[in-house]
Design an enzyme around this catalytic site. Structure first.
Site, short mmCIF file in Angstrom:
data_model
loop_
_atom_site.label_atom_id
_atom_site.label_comp_id
_atom_site.label_asym_id
_atom_site.label_seq_id
_atom_site.Cartn_x
_atom_site.Cartn_y
_atom_site.Cartn_z
N ARG A 66 -10.59 -1.39 9.98
CA ARG A 66 -11.78 -1.51 9.25
C ARG A 66 -12.77 -2.13 9.79
O ARG A 66 -14.17 -2.19 9.01
CB ARG A 66 -11.19 -2.45 8.02
CG ARG A 66 -10.17 -1.87 7.03
CD ARG A 66 -9.35 -2.75 6.21
NE ARG A 66 -10.05 -3.34 5.20
CZ ARG A 66 -10.15 -2.64 3.82
NH1 ARG A 66 -9.25 -1.55 3.68
NH2 ARG A 66 -10.98 -3.18 2.93
N LYS A 126 -0.18 -14.66 -11.25
CA LYS A 126 0.82 -14.06 -10.44
C LYS A 126 2.37 -14.71 -10.64
O LYS A 126 2.26 -15.93 -10.52
CB LYS A 126 0.21 -14.20 -9.03
CG LYS A 126 0.85 -13.48 -8.01
CD LYS A 126 -0.03 -13.21 -6.70
CE LYS A 126 0.69 -12.46 -5.60
NZ LYS A 126 0.18 -12.36 -4.26
N GLU A 183 -12.87 -7.85 6.97
CA GLU A 183 -12.54 -7.69 8.47
C GLU A 183 -13.77 -7.39 9.35
O GLU A 183 -13.92 -7.95 10.34
CB GLU A 183 -11.74 -6.27 8.55
CG GLU A 183 -10.27 -6.63 8.07
CD GLU A 183 -10.02 -6.42 6.52
OE1 GLU A 183 -8.95 -6.69 6.12
OE2 GLU A 183 -11.14 -5.97 5.97
#
Length: 592
Positions: free
Chosen positions: A364, A248, A336
């Site tokens: 969610r 990244k 979640e």
């Protein structure tokens, strides 16, 4: 001097006319282009830099848009947007009326699926693949690109589990860089690390056991190897899985070294990557930091306090608790549903759990809020960061539905502080012990008070406050949008006519104060930085209707439409809840 290849690329068709040995130069130019624009405009940086080679290889090998790419979350899709006819407007990224920061179906035929929340790509691409099968489109390819943080989410597992018993023409590419927004965590991350390091026995392959044709791991920055492997996989039928290793922030040294900071670094120096310093001396704190520091302060006093976050320790400032009390703070990954039920389980054992989830992500875990928490009257303390309009991330991230979707759940307290001090005091009050769960919603960004670390005070559940008395119009606000009301009243034509009431408790709503208001005033205005439908204003309307009170009520808030991206001020103006619009509304009512 080499000619600029990127200048000649306006679509993937142009890209496919290049020779393979030209692609490394294109990769460098694409990286430079992203860095140059994002350094000036801000946005998500590290994720897109990490998949430059993969992006080029995918559009080079596959016949997009006929072959369909689904980017998970979409933080990493900037290179994709630039190569798919949006290079000349990329500088409008995340601006009002500009292109979205995420893939969006209405924006381009190359954006096959709208994303913004994680872990949806496998299910979406599988759905496309099965539909193509039914339509006898046997040569069509469907590719899901998903990160190692996203693939650990339950929904991604559900998609893999289903795909493995189909013969769908699906390719899942795992972009493994060991980080999402914060470093990835969990047993699956440890497994992937063992695979990368060659410490995993060949027979011990989770993906193969789910009936995928597994290949990798390969270097995701090696263009010839990527292109060769993608060309091979094009000929393989059924579900396939390619594991690639990337970095990244690749190509910008500081972004590689601090991947958390450079996920979305704001404005920076393009050549060096050095972030432009901001003078934050004397500024009020961010609400997330008020939460984080207050949680540590309370945890020092109360050993039963636990912190939970689903993969957002930095964004939510749960990192302070994780640093101070690592055994009492849990990052559960992008999960979640698990976060909410884990909190419920801990609460049954007498722990006091602060479960911090962004408002948009709590959606969610809706079933878990109802069945696992509220139905059982478990006093979990939900802290909903990024409630209200969040700005440039746009429609996928605005926290404007939480009041409405929580309002209808029995046994649940909903609280919206007007400032940092009230946020601290409700956190203090909640950990003293409640009979019901509570959702505390607060916005992205800074508050307005610098002297916020005052001694704690207990808040009486259900009470509203009169902040200013006037004679004719009652303005009822909940949450920090009330500061807009305060500023507007001062600047309107006749402030003496306006009363301002703050309702921190949306549920239970203060019916005694509502009764008092409904007998004193000719007009009521309600305001919230949430959906008007089903929101705070609707509760006031219900009270007025049920009691047959002859009074005019005007509701201000988020209209019945998805609000796109732009600055918070611009979006508040569109929704008619910014200071100027409120002043105009008050002046109109005063005159009429």
């Amino acid at each position: 001097m080499e000619s600029n290849i990127l200048n000649t690329i306006n679509s993937p068709k142009d890209l496919r006319t290049l020779s393979e040995n030209q692609l490394p130069q294109l990769a460098q130019e694409l990286r430079d282009f992203i860095i140059d624009i994002i350094s000036q405009k801000g946005g998500h940086l590290g994720a897109s830099l990490g998949v430059v080679e993969l992006t080029i290889a995918l559009h080079y090998v596959f016949n997009t848009p006929e072959d369909q790419l689904v980017w998970d979350v979409g933080h990493q899709a900037y290179g994709h947007k630039i190569l798919t006819k949006r290079k000349n407007i990329f500088h409008t990224n995340r601006e009002l009326n500009g292109i979205s920061g995420f893939p969006k179906r209405s924006e381009s035929i190359y954006d096959t699926f709208g994303v913004g929340h994680s872990s949806t790509s496998i299910s979406a691409a599988l759905g496309m693949a099965l539909a193509s099968q039914l339509k006898k489109e046997t040569e069509k390819h469907h590719i899901a690109i998903i990160g190692d943080a996203s693939i650990a989410s339950g929904m991604a597992f559900e998609g893999l589990n289903h795909a493995g018993v189909t013969d769908a023409n699906l390719l899942v590419i795992l972009n493994d860089n060991a980080i999402g927004i914060d470093p990835s965590i969990g047993a699956l991350k440890n497994y992937l690390t063992a695979v990368k390091e060659g410490k995993n026995p060949k027979g011990n392959n989770i993906i193969k056991s789910l009936n995928f044709d597994y290949s990798g791991p390969i270097d995701g920055h090696d263009l010839p190897k990527l292109i060769s492997e993608l060309n091979r996989l094009k000929k393989v039928k059924g579900p396939k899985f390619l594991h690639i290793i990337t970095t990244k922030g690749k190509g910008l040294q500081l972004a590689e070294e601090d991947q958390v900071k450079y996920h979305a670094p704001g404005k920076f120096e393009a050549k060096t990557g050095k972030i432009h310093p901001k003078n934050e001396d004397g500024l009020p704190p961010k609400f997330q930091d008020v939460f984080g520091h207050t949680l540590v302060e309370l945890a020092k006093r109360n050993e039963k306090i636990i912190g939970i976050t689903p993969a957002m320790p930095t964004g939510s400032s749960m990192k302070f608790m994780m640093e101070e009390f690592p055994e009492r703070a849990f990052d559960v990954g992008i999960a979640e549903q698990h976060a909410v039920t884990l909190a419920a389980g801990m609460t049954t054992q007498g722990m006091i759990v602060f479960c911090n989830i962004y408002s948009t992500f709590l959606q969610r875990a809706y079933d878990q809020i109802i069945h696992d928490v509220a139905l059982q009257k478990l006093p979990v303390i939900f802290c909903l960061d990024r409630a209200g309009l969040v700005g440039e991330d746009g429609a996928t991230h605005h926290g404007v539905f939480d009041i409405s979707y929580l309002n209808c759940i029995p046994n649940l307290i909903i609280f919206a502080p007007i400032n940092e001090i009230e946020l601290r005091n409700i956190m203090y009050t909640a950990q003293l012990g409640l009979d019901y769960p509570i959702a505390i919603r607060y916005p992205r960004g800074r508050g307005e008070i610098t002297t916020w670390q005052e001694p704690f005070q207990k808040i009486k559940i259900g009470d509203a406050k009169c902040l200013k008395k006037g004679s004719e119009i009652a303005f009822l606000s909940t949450g920090t949008i009330g500061t807009n009301v305060e500023k507007a009243i001062i600047k309107c034509n006749n402030p003496d006519l306006i009363s301002h009431y703050h309702f921190p408790f949306i549920k239970p709503i203060d019916q005694n104060t509502l009764a008092e208001i409904s007998t004193k005033y000719k007009t009521i205005i309600t305001i919230e930085d949430g959906s008007i439908i089903g929101g705070f204003g609707s509760l006031v309307n219900q009270y007025i209707t049920e009691n047959n009170i002859p009074i005019k009520v005007l509701n201000l808030g988020i209209p019945d439409q998805f609000i796109e991206h732009g600055s918070i001020e611009e979006l508040q103006h569109i929704c008619k809840i910014n200071v100027t619009t409120i002043i105009n509304q008050l002046n109109f009512l005063i005159q009429s």
